[in-house]
Design a protein around this motif. Structure first.
Motif, PDB file in Angstrom:
ATOM      1  N   TRP A  74      53.056  31.649  44.606  1.00  0.00           N
ATOM      2  CA  TRP A  74      52.314  32.783  44.052  1.00  0.00           C
ATOM      3  C   TRP A  74      51.198  33.172  45.011  1.00  0.00           C
ATOM      4  O   TRP A  74      50.509  32.304  45.550  1.00  0.00           O
ATOM      5  CB  TRP A  74      51.708  32.408  42.697  1.00  0.00           C
ATOM      6  CG  TRP A  74      52.733  32.002  41.688  1.00  0.00           C
ATOM      7  CD1 TRP A  74      53.269  30.754  41.503  1.00  0.00           C
ATOM      8  CD2 TRP A  74      53.348  32.844  40.722  1.00  0.00           C
ATOM      9  NE1 TRP A  74      54.183  30.770  40.482  1.00  0.00           N
ATOM     10  CE2 TRP A  74      54.252  32.038  39.974  1.00  0.00           C
ATOM     11  CE3 TRP A  74      53.224  34.204  40.388  1.00  0.00           C
ATOM     12  CZ2 TRP A  74      55.024  32.537  38.938  1.00  0.00           C
ATOM     13  CZ3 TRP A  74      53.994  34.702  39.362  1.00  0.00           C
ATOM     14  CH2 TRP A  74      54.878  33.886  38.648  1.00  0.00           C
ATOM     15  N   TRP A  75      51.012  34.467  45.206  1.00  0.00           N
ATOM     16  CA  TRP A  75      49.920  34.926  46.061  1.00  0.00           C
ATOM     17  C   TRP A  75      49.580  36.371  45.726  1.00  0.00           C
ATOM     18  O   TRP A  75      50.292  37.061  44.993  1.00  0.00           O
ATOM     19  CB  TRP A  75      50.278  34.758  47.534  1.00  0.00           C
ATOM     20  CG  TRP A  75      51.350  35.661  48.075  1.00  0.00           C
ATOM     21  CD1 TRP A  75      51.185  36.797  48.806  1.00  0.00           C
ATOM     22  CD2 TRP A  75      52.780  35.493  47.938  1.00  0.00           C
ATOM     23  NE1 TRP A  75      52.405  37.341  49.124  1.00  0.00           N
ATOM     24  CE2 TRP A  75      53.387  36.561  48.614  1.00  0.00           C
ATOM     25  CE3 TRP A  75      53.575  34.539  47.303  1.00  0.00           C
ATOM     26  CZ2 TRP A  75      54.772  36.714  48.662  1.00  0.00           C
ATOM     27  CZ3 TRP A  75      54.954  34.680  47.361  1.00  0.00           C
ATOM     28  CH2 TRP A  75      55.542  35.747  48.040  1.00  0.00           C
ATOM     29  N   ALA A  76      48.447  36.796  46.257  1.00  0.00           N
ATOM     30  CA  ALA A  76      47.974  38.173  46.080  1.00  0.00           C
ATOM     31  C   ALA A  76      46.948  38.443  47.169  1.00  0.00           C
ATOM     32  O   ALA A  76      46.431  37.503  47.798  1.00  0.00           O
ATOM     33  CB  ALA A  76      47.356  38.368  44.703  1.00  0.00           C
TER      34      ALA A  76
ATOM     35  N   THR B 248      45.828  26.895  53.375  1.00  0.00           N
ATOM     36  CA  THR B 248      46.575  27.412  54.527  1.00  0.00           C
ATOM     37  C   THR B 248      47.903  28.054  54.135  1.00  0.00           C
ATOM     38  O   THR B 248      48.571  28.625  54.982  1.00  0.00           O
ATOM     39  CB  THR B 248      46.881  26.273  55.524  1.00  0.00           C
ATOM     40  OG1 THR B 248      47.644  25.255  54.850  1.00  0.00           O
ATOM     41  CG2 THR B 248      45.614  25.677  56.076  1.00  0.00           C
ATOM     42  N   GLY B 249      48.305  27.947  52.897  1.00  0.00           N
ATOM     43  CA  GLY B 249      49.596  28.503  52.491  1.00  0.00           C
ATOM     44  C   GLY B 249      49.507  29.064  51.096  1.00  0.00           C
ATOM     45  O   GLY B 249      48.432  29.166  50.508  1.00  0.00           O
TER      46      GLY B 249
ATOM     47  N   GLN C 204      48.439  23.081  46.566  1.00  0.00           N
ATOM     48  CA  GLN C 204      47.891  23.981  47.566  1.00  0.00           C
ATOM     49  C   GLN C 204      47.968  23.341  48.943  1.00  0.00           C
ATOM     50  O   GLN C 204      47.337  22.308  49.200  1.00  0.00           O
ATOM     51  CB  GLN C 204      46.424  24.311  47.248  1.00  0.00           C
ATOM     52  CG  GLN C 204      45.754  25.208  48.270  1.00  0.00           C
ATOM     53  CD  GLN C 204      46.452  26.555  48.398  1.00  0.00           C
ATOM     54  OE1 GLN C 204      46.614  27.269  47.401  1.00  0.00           O
ATOM     55  NE2 GLN C 204      46.861  26.926  49.599  1.00  0.00           N
ATOM     56  N   PRO C 205      48.746  23.931  49.873  1.00  0.00           N
ATOM     57  CA  PRO C 205      48.703  23.448  51.259  1.00  0.00           C
ATOM     58  C   PRO C 205      47.292  23.646  51.844  1.00  0.00           C
ATOM     59  O   PRO C 205      46.640  24.660  51.566  1.00  0.00           O
ATOM     60  CB  PRO C 205      49.721  24.335  51.978  1.00  0.00           C
ATOM     61  CG  PRO C 205      50.645  24.804  50.873  1.00  0.00           C
ATOM     62  CD  PRO C 205      49.764  24.979  49.684  1.00  0.00           C
ATOM     63  N   VAL C 206      46.847  22.677  52.642  1.00  0.00           N
ATOM     64  CA  VAL C 206      45.476  22.697  53.142  1.00  0.00           C
ATOM     65  C   VAL C 206      45.438  22.247  54.599  1.00  0.00           C
ATOM     66  O   VAL C 206      46.378  21.662  55.123  1.00  0.00           O
ATOM     67  CB  VAL C 206      44.555  21.783  52.297  1.00  0.00           C
ATOM     68  CG1 VAL C 206      44.457  22.271  50.867  1.00  0.00           C
ATOM     69  CG2 VAL C 206      45.027  20.332  52.338  1.00  0.00           C
TER      70      VAL C 206
END
Length: 201
Positions: A79-81, A173-174, A198-200
């Motif tokens: 999910w992103w925005a 980061t992702g 959450q990728p970090v």
């Protein structure tokens, strides 16, 4: 003697606890994937789900026939925005972009996926031609378990992005990644279990 059915959720990447933010390294993994935009409470989202699962089950049955059975893994989503506050505060679902995912076991490759897609065509899933394989390379991640309705994720995500990550000297980061450990069609909202990852760096 029949080989035991493999449960892909036994992997460490599916381990999470409520209230605990855990760091882990997620290896590269291949998924069946379908993209979409907007509110998940729509037919577009439902069509994506209805297109992934027939292919996933065709893969499972082909693998079982070859002597290696497994449990179809849980649905996952990216999910992103443009503005992440649409997730953590405003929950503006119309602004969301998403990719729905179903894990492909490591012993199955592109040829098996292509055969599964073609074997599913007679069932006419609404977005079959949009199903593809995507390899995620997430690497180092931070994750926790959310218990409750999806709409109650906001405060947990806000804490993750505004307290936990800065406090640990980490940056996202992702794309935000969710793993749906329970089926919302069969589980009361207050008992739904969702991994938030959450990728970090």
């Amino acid at each position: 003697m029949t080989e035991a059915k493999v449960d892909l959720k036994d992997d460490d990447v599916y381990r999470a606890h409520r209230g605990e933010f855990r760091t882990l390294t997620v290896p590269d993994r291949a998924y069946l994937a379908v993209d979409g935009h907007g509110d998940p409470n729509t037919q577009v989202f439902g069509d994506a789900v209805q297109s992934l699962y027939p292919v996933a089950f065709a893969l499972k049955f082909a693998s079982k026939a070859a002597g290696r059975d497994y449990v179809v893994p849980p649905l996952e989503g990216l999910w992103w925005a443009q503005d992440m506050d649409t997730f953590t505060r405003r929950r503006d679902k119309a602004a969301w972009e998403w990719t729905l995912l179903l894990l492909v076991p490591g012993w199955l490759g592109p040829d098996e996926v292509a055969a599964a897609v073609e074997g599913t065509r007679a069932k006419a899933p609404p977005r079959l031609d949009d199903v593809r394989v995507e390899v995620l390379s997430e690497g180092r991640c931070l994750q926790t378990l959310h218990v409750g309705p999806f709409d109650d994720e906001g405060p947990v995500l806000h804490r993750l992005h505004h307290e936990v990550l800065p406090g640990a000297g980490l940056s996202p980061t992702g794309r935000h990644h969710e793993v749906y450990l329970t089926d919302p069609r069969r589980t009361a909202p207050e008992k739904q279990r969702t991994i938030l990852r959450q990728p970090v760096s």
